[in-house]
Write an enzyme that holds these catalytic residues in place. Structure first.
Site, PDB file in Angstrom:
ATOM      1  CE  LYS A 192      -6.314  -7.887  -0.273  1.00  0.00           C
ATOM      2  NZ  LYS A 192      -7.715  -7.520  -0.246  1.00  0.00           N
ATOM      3  CE  LYS A 209     -13.638  -3.398   2.186  1.00  0.00           C
ATOM      4  NZ  LYS A 209     -12.406  -3.146   2.909  1.00  0.00           N
ATOM      5  CE  LYS A 215      -4.404  -1.710   1.729  1.00  0.00           C
ATOM      6  NZ  LYS A 215      -5.472  -1.624   2.730  1.00  0.00           N
TER       7      LYS A 215
HETATM    8  P1  ATP Z   1      -8.606  -2.576   1.306  1.00  0.00           P
HETATM    9  O1  ATP Z   1      -8.220  -2.691  -0.146  1.00  0.00           O
HETATM   10  O2  ATP Z   1      -9.177  -1.231   1.690  1.00  0.00           O
HETATM   11  O3  ATP Z   1      -7.539  -3.085   2.260  1.00  0.00           O
HETATM   12  P2  ATP Z   1      -9.861  -5.119   1.367  1.00  0.00           P
HETATM   13  O4  ATP Z   1     -10.643  -5.478   0.181  1.00  0.00           O
HETATM   14  O5  ATP Z   1      -8.492  -5.690   1.505  1.00  0.00           O
HETATM   15  O6  ATP Z   1      -9.860  -3.557   1.477  1.00  0.00           O
HETATM   16  P3  ATP Z   1     -10.326  -5.383   4.199  1.00  0.00           P
HETATM   17  O7  ATP Z   1     -11.373  -4.567   4.871  1.00  0.00           O
HETATM   18  O8  ATP Z   1      -8.910  -4.941   4.331  1.00  0.00           O
HETATM   19  O9  ATP Z   1     -10.720  -5.529   2.653  1.00  0.00           O
HETATM   20  O10 ATP Z   1     -10.428  -6.899   4.700  1.00  0.00           O
HETATM   21  C1  ATP Z   1     -11.577  -7.413   5.371  1.00  0.00           C
HETATM   22  C2  ATP Z   1     -11.544  -8.918   5.403  1.00  0.00           C
HETATM   23  O11 ATP Z   1     -11.703  -9.423   4.060  1.00  0.00           O
HETATM   24  C3  ATP Z   1     -10.225  -9.508   5.917  1.00  0.00           C
HETATM   25  O12 ATP Z   1     -10.529 -10.665   6.673  1.00  0.00           O
HETATM   26  C4  ATP Z   1      -9.486  -9.887   4.652  1.00  0.00           C
HETATM   27  O13 ATP Z   1      -8.567 -10.932   4.859  1.00  0.00           O
HETATM   28  C5  ATP Z   1     -10.645 -10.315   3.763  1.00  0.00           C
HETATM   29  N1  ATP Z   1     -10.306 -10.149   2.348  1.00  0.00           N
HETATM   30  C6  ATP Z   1     -10.006  -8.988   1.722  1.00  0.00           C
HETATM   31  N2  ATP Z   1      -9.775  -9.197   0.429  1.00  0.00           N
HETATM   32  C7  ATP Z   1      -9.920 -10.533   0.223  1.00  0.00           C
HETATM   33  C8  ATP Z   1      -9.795 -11.373  -0.921  1.00  0.00           C
HETATM   34  N3  ATP Z   1      -9.484 -10.863  -2.095  1.00  0.00           N
HETATM   35  N4  ATP Z   1     -10.019 -12.694  -0.770  1.00  0.00           N
HETATM   36  C9  ATP Z   1     -10.334 -13.229   0.440  1.00  0.00           C
HETATM   37  N5  ATP Z   1     -10.467 -12.483   1.562  1.00  0.00           N
HETATM   38  C10 ATP Z   1     -10.250 -11.157   1.452  1.00  0.00           C
HETATM   39 MG    MG Z   2      -7.248  -5.044   3.093  1.00  0.00          MG
END
Ligand code: ATP
Ligand code: MG
Length: 335
Positions: free
Chosen positions: A198, A201, A113
């Site tokens: 991955k 968001k 990040k």
């Molecule tokens: P950001 O990009 O803002 O970090 P994010 O999509 O990574 O958002 P988080 O809020 O950081 O989402 O993560 C929330 C939960 O979702 C955590 O348990 C994380 O491990 C899970 N998670 C996030 N992205 C994935 C993915 N691509 N596949 C499986 N689990 C995920």
């Molecule tokens: Mg995340």
């Protein structure tokens, strides 16, 4: 015997997507009757990347409503908003003072990040894992159900707890070391535009993810346009075909069929035949959640009452741990 405790959260940092649902929220729901659960909308984490204040506020309520719509049951689970319980910020400061900076500089998420944030990386992005450790340790959680990307942060949480206990515990365990629960399938849902990245968001392209609240035509369009490969015949687990493995895995997780059934069904298929099947499984799987979500959002007073009660329950436990930590550090209680 009392149940073990589970804690987890999602950031209101954008649109919740299939990775959040399959990697985290759906597993919380499936395991909820085994544990005493605390599920938090981690809004303090969200501002480690820039957020528009009005959007942050609405994303926070959206996510809380989605927790309920996905099937969290208030008889088993407490749902609350991180910033409503000030102990999260306070414990973070205390744990900051025992956490070596080089532990944080080693975190993969920070490195990834930070590159995107450019030269002006804020301190919060580096400190994110200490806030996450505080979230978990405040509830003395035994288990933390998360996606695979959070594994390193849970290990760090264990290290921070062990270090605190070692320096200040006087032979006692003040902070419990938690364990991650990471499912085998769906622990790392990949981007629709790059099967080696991955789904996130914070990816600027909305085409890279299926959002839990995407309407059917948006889902169909995203699947139609998602990245594939020129090979006919679809297969799991071929490292040369990351998009193929990801899309088949999504089909597996949303259709309810077994891996063997899907491998047989898709082995001779082309993408033109497979994509509509996947889109349909996604639309059907997400439809009931979307409908429930709308009902909850239409009853704001109910949602607020859930969050108010959640805050009170969470605060009672969090404040207990905070007091133990402060006492161990030598702080006197307020007179
Ligand atoms: P950001 O990009 O803002 O970090 P994010 O999509 O990574 O958002 P988080 O809020 O950081 O989402 O993560 C929330 C939960 O979702 C955590 O348990 C994380 O491990 C899970 N998670 C996030 N992205 C994935 C993915 N691509 N596949 C499986 N689990 C995920
Ligand atoms: Mg995340």
């Amino acid at each position: 015997m009392s149940k073990q405790r589970a804690f987890s959260g999602v950031q209101p940092s954008g649109n919740p997507h299939l990775g959040n649902y399959i990697g985290a929220i759906r597993n919380w729901v499936e395991g909820q009757d085994q544990y005493e659960n605390y599920f938090c909308v981690v809004d303090l984490h969200a501002i480690t990347l820039p957020q528009d204040p009005a959007t942050l506020a609405s994303n926070t309520y959206t996510l809380a409503a989605l927790y309920l719509a996905a099937g969290l049951d208030l008889n088993h689970s407490t749902i609350f908003i991180q910033s409503h319980v000030s102990a999260h910020s306070e414990l973070t400061w205390l744990l900051n003072c025992i956490t070596p900076v080089n532990w944080l500089e080693d975190m993969i998420q920070y490195k990834e990040k930070a590159v995107r944030q450019g030269e002006n990386v804020n301190t919060g992005l580096l400190d994110y894992p200490v806030l996450m450790a505080s979230d978990i340790l405040l509830y003395q959680a035994d288990k933390v159900p998360v996606g695979e990307d959070q594994k390193q942060h849970i290990e760090l949480t264990r290290d921070i707890a062990a270090r605190f206990n070692h320096y200040y515990g006087n032979g006692e365990t003040i902070l419990k070391q938690p364990e991650a629960i990471i499912r085998k399938e769906g622990a790392r849902v990949m981007s629709l535009t790059d099967g080696t990245k991955k789904m996130s968001k914070s990816d600027p392209s909305d085409l890279s993810r299926i959002n839990v609240l995407d309407p059917p035509e948006v889902i169909q369009n995203k699947i139609k346009r998602c990245k594939t490969d020129p090979i006919r015949g679809l297969e799991f687990d071929n490292p040369e075909r990351p998009e193929c493995n990801n899309l088949l895995t999504l089909y597996l997780l949303m259709s309810g069929k077994t891996k063997a059934e899907i491998a047989a069904e898709c082995q001779d298929m082309g993408w033109g035949q497979f994509k509509p099947l996947l889109a349909e499984a996604l639309v059907e799987g997400l439809g009931p959640i979307q409908q429930k979500y709308q009902e909850i959002m239409d009853d704001r007073a109910y949602l607020e009452s859930v969050l108010r009660e959640g805050r009170m329950k969470a605060e009672a436990i969090a404040n207990q741990t905070l007091t133990q930590v402060k006492t161990a550090l030598g702080y006197s209680l307020p007179l």
